[in-house]
Design a protein around this motif. Structure first.
Motif, mmCIF file in Angstrom:
data_model
loop_
_atom_site.group_PDB
_atom_site.id
_atom_site.type_symbol
_atom_site.label_atom_id
_atom_site.label_comp_id
_atom_site.label_asym_id
_atom_site.label_seq_id
_atom_site.Cartn_x
_atom_site.Cartn_y
_atom_site.Cartn_z
ATOM 1 N N THR A 125 -66.005 -146.246 -17.949
ATOM 2 C CA THR A 125 -65.230 -146.661 -19.124
ATOM 3 C C THR A 125 -65.802 -147.954 -19.685
ATOM 4 N N ASP A 126 -65.384 -148.282 -20.912
ATOM 5 C CA ASP A 126 -65.795 -149.550 -21.522
ATOM 6 C C ASP A 126 -64.707 -150.612 -21.396
ATOM 7 N N ALA A 127 -63.723 -150.364 -20.517
ATOM 8 C CA ALA A 127 -62.635 -151.325 -20.337
ATOM 9 C C ALA A 127 -63.145 -152.573 -19.625
ATOM 10 N N PRO A 128 -62.599 -153.742 -19.962
ATOM 11 C CA PRO A 128 -63.016 -154.966 -19.258
ATOM 12 C C PRO A 128 -62.578 -154.939 -17.793
ATOM 13 N N LYS A 129 -63.326 -155.631 -16.945
ATOM 14 C CA LYS A 129 -63.016 -155.641 -15.508
ATOM 15 C C LYS A 129 -61.629 -156.203 -15.224
ATOM 16 N N VAL B 99 -58.965 -155.466 -16.462
ATOM 17 C CA VAL B 99 -57.956 -154.407 -16.471
ATOM 18 C C VAL B 99 -57.590 -154.012 -15.039
ATOM 19 N N ILE B 100 -58.556 -154.060 -14.125
ATOM 20 C CA ILE B 100 -58.292 -153.670 -12.737
ATOM 21 C C ILE B 100 -57.218 -154.565 -12.132
ATOM 22 N N ALA B 101 -57.342 -155.884 -12.314
ATOM 23 C CA ALA B 101 -56.336 -156.812 -11.798
ATOM 24 C C ALA B 101 -54.985 -156.568 -12.458
ATOM 25 N N GLY B 102 -55.005 -156.278 -13.751
ATOM 26 C CA GLY B 102 -53.751 -156.007 -14.452
ATOM 27 C C GLY B 102 -53.046 -154.773 -13.925
ATOM 28 N N LEU B 103 -53.806 -153.745 -13.570
ATOM 29 C CA LEU B 103 -53.206 -152.520 -13.038
ATOM 30 C C LEU B 103 -52.646 -152.742 -11.634
ATOM 31 N N VAL B 104 -53.290 -153.593 -10.842
ATOM 32 C CA VAL B 104 -52.746 -153.929 -9.523
ATOM 33 C C VAL B 104 -51.411 -154.651 -9.688
ATOM 34 N N LEU B 105 -51.345 -155.573 -10.651
ATOM 35 C CA LEU B 105 -50.087 -156.286 -10.915
ATOM 36 C C LEU B 105 -49.011 -155.314 -11.401
ATOM 37 N N LEU B 106 -49.384 -154.368 -12.257
ATOM 38 C CA LEU B 106 -48.440 -153.366 -12.737
ATOM 39 C C LEU B 106 -47.869 -152.562 -11.569
ATOM 40 N N ASN B 107 -48.723 -152.184 -10.632
ATOM 41 C CA ASN B 107 -48.283 -151.437 -9.455
ATOM 42 C C ASN B 107 -47.237 -152.220 -8.674
ATOM 43 N N THR B 108 -47.510 -153.492 -8.434
ATOM 44 C CA THR B 108 -46.587 -154.331 -7.661
ATOM 45 C C THR B 108 -45.238 -154.454 -8.362
ATOM 46 N N ILE C 38 -59.885 -138.779 -19.533
ATOM 47 C CA ILE C 38 -59.895 -139.031 -20.979
ATOM 48 C C ILE C 38 -60.424 -140.425 -21.279
ATOM 49 N N SER C 39 -60.167 -141.378 -20.348
ATOM 50 C CA SER C 39 -60.618 -142.761 -20.574
ATOM 51 C C SER C 39 -62.135 -142.874 -20.563
ATOM 52 N N GLY C 40 -62.813 -141.846 -20.081
ATOM 53 C CA GLY C 40 -64.274 -141.872 -20.081
ATOM 54 C C GLY C 40 -64.892 -141.559 -21.420
ATOM 55 N N VAL C 41 -64.105 -141.020 -22.365
ATOM 56 C CA VAL C 41 -64.645 -140.673 -23.686
ATOM 57 C C VAL C 41 -64.009 -141.484 -24.799
ATOM 58 N N THR C 42 -62.988 -142.290 -24.490
ATOM 59 C CA THR C 42 -62.370 -143.148 -25.500
ATOM 60 C C THR C 42 -63.109 -144.475 -25.571
ATOM 61 N N ARG C 43 -62.758 -145.276 -26.581
ATOM 62 C CA ARG C 43 -63.401 -146.564 -26.764
ATOM 63 C C ARG C 43 -62.359 -147.634 -27.128
ATOM 64 N N GLY C 44 -62.669 -148.863 -26.707
ATOM 65 C CA GLY C 44 -61.858 -150.006 -27.105
ATOM 66 C C GLY C 44 -60.447 -149.983 -26.560
ATOM 67 N N VAL D 210 -57.896 -148.646 -22.795
ATOM 68 C CA VAL D 210 -56.913 -149.380 -21.997
ATOM 69 C C VAL D 210 -55.577 -148.654 -22.000
ATOM 70 N N VAL D 211 -55.187 -148.116 -23.145
ATOM 71 C CA VAL D 211 -53.923 -147.374 -23.244
ATOM 72 C C VAL D 211 -53.951 -146.167 -22.310
ATOM 73 N N VAL D 212 -55.057 -145.430 -22.314
ATOM 74 C CA VAL D 212 -55.165 -144.251 -21.446
ATOM 75 C C VAL D 212 -55.122 -144.663 -19.981
ATOM 76 N N LEU D 213 -55.803 -145.748 -19.643
ATOM 77 C CA LEU D 213 -55.811 -146.213 -18.253
ATOM 78 C C LEU D 213 -54.417 -146.627 -17.796
ATOM 79 N N VAL D 214 -53.681 -147.307 -18.654
ATOM 80 C CA VAL D 214 -52.313 -147.705 -18.304
ATOM 81 C C VAL D 214 -51.430 -146.477 -18.140
#
Length: 423
Positions: free
Chosen positions: A250-254, A256-265, A305-311, A315-319
């Motif tokens: 994906t073209d998501a910034p790195k 995002v990974i920390a943000g998703l961990v926080l979302l999980n918690t 789907i996040s592998g073919v989206t941009r910008g 991030v929306v698809v990943l969330v």
């Protein structure tokens, strides 16, 4: 519903009711401060403070995981023999002693001895902790109490991670030694806390005690264990495979990974208790496990789907995909608790809970490599067979739980068999 009612509902789903449920949740949070601190800082401690190579650390942890896998059933039987509270307290004290010795470890052999011993102790105390919660509470409250404990665990893990950040910022040998000694103190405090919990009457021992591995002959129960264990792959997907996918496809910034961990918690703290409703019977737990499996399968279809989206759309698809997986985790966890509370016989609960944990141990051995190969190294098409696997597990677990419910447990009186129809 007004804002005040909404706040009350949120508080009720986060703060456990007074009594034993709250006491168990508090000890879980205190214990998790030490566990969270070590998980966040252990890699640096092993390499910087103990001077081990990354390869040595990986090998030692893999051997420890193998010990945990092989020992979970026979060590779980200690809970039936000596009682869950006693085993739990002794295990916490041993944890404290082992962590206190970490700074004095010299070389790989000493490190291996400590991590293997810790793995064996954790395999024992994990069963004892769960059996105590089941035995101490009435059936209708058991799954909810475990949900409160998991919510509190995440609060404790978060606090531990914050403390680890301070230790890593200082980055000295003295700081790392202080970290493991602090963790040892946390385990001792937890042991004192557990010792003060209400004492339980010892469950009646069967007239003919089973051998340590006899529970593995209970084929319906072992089948439930393996299917439920495969569903704990949501942890591997969230913590290992999802970050690798984000980094490589994906073209998501790195960040995002920390943000998703926080979302999980956050979502686990807020929603785990609510998600556990209806999973306090074998039938309800089976349905919850099925829903969790299907949600994991849906995650496997949305994430690519996040592998073919941009910008921003990426991030929306990943969330969206992460949220599906978190909800699956919430529901599946409740299902697993319900199955361990409803299916094992009281007099052999330690051995059976140990056997149930075998499924998740098998998952830890095969899922990281298998799901990474399917989801990441194939370029994306492997997510479709991965989704199919979870659909099949979800469809299978309901009839398998019904099969286990119709079958008397080994070492249990025929009158105590669980016969709960699962629609």
């Amino acid at each position: 519903m007004g804002a005040r009612d909404t706040i009350r509902t949120v508080v009720r789903n986060v703060v456990p009711p007074a009594g034993l449920t709250r006491a168990l949740a508090v000890q879980a949070m205190v214990n998790a401060v030490g566990s969270g601190l070590f998980h966040a800082g252990s890699a640096v401690f092993f390499t910087r403070a103990l001077g081990l190579s990354a390869a040595q650390v990986g090998l030692g942890l893999s051997i420890a995981a193998g010990v945990s896998l092989l020992g979970t059933v026979p060590l779980g039987g200690l809970t039936d023999r000596y009682g869950p509270q006693r085993v739990w307290v002794v295990g916490l004290v041993l944890d404290a002693v082992l962590f206190a010795t970490y700074p004095f470890v010299g070389g790989f052999a000493g490190f291996l001895a400590v991590v293997v011993a810790l793995a064996a102790v954790e395999a024992t105390t994990g069963v004892a902790r769960q059996v105590y919660s089941i035995n101490a509470l009435p059936p209708a409250e058991r799954v909810t109490a475990m949900a409160y404990q998991r919510s509190s665990l995440n609060v404790g893990f978060g606090l531990g991670a914050v403390i680890s950040g301070l230790v890593l910022a200082v980055d000295t040998t003295a700081a790392y030694r202080g970290m493991v000694w602090f963790i040892a103190a946390v385990f001792l405090v937890t042991a004192l806390f557990v010792r003060r919990l209400p004492r339980l009457a010892q469950a009646a021992r069967p007239a003919e005690p089973m051998s340590r591995l006899a529970v593995l002959r209970d084929r319906p129960f072992v089948a439930v264990s393996l299917l439920s264990g495969l569903l704990t792959a949501h942890q591997t997907l969230y913590l290992t495979v999802l970050p690798l996918w984000i980094l490589t496809h994906t073209d998501a910034p790195k960040t995002v990974i920390a943000g998703l961990v926080l979302l999980n918690t956050i979502l686990i703290v807020l929603l785990q208790v609510r998600a556990s409703q209806g999973a306090d019977t074998a039938a309800g737990a089976a349905r919850a496990s099925r829903r969790g499996a299907l949600l994991i399968a849906l995650f496997c279809l949305v994430l690519p789907i996040s592998g073919v989206t941009r910008g921003p759309l990426t991030v929306v698809v990943l969330v969206a995909a992460a949220t599906l997986l978190i909800v699956a985790e919430l529901i599946e966890s409740a299902g697993a608790w319900g199955l361990t509370a409803a299916l094992p016989p009281a007099e052999q609960r330690g051995a059976y809970v140990g056997a149930f944990r075998l499924g998740s141990q098998v998952q830890y051995l095969i899922a990281p490599a298998g799901l990474t190969a399917l989801g990441v190294t194939t370029g994306g098409w492997g997510w479709f067979p991965a989704a199919a696997i979870f659909v099949l597990v979800g469809l299978a677990i309901v009839p398998v739980v019904a099969w286990a419910g119709r079958t008397p447990r080994l070492g249990a009186a025929a009158a105590e068999r669980v016969v709960t129809p699962v629609p």
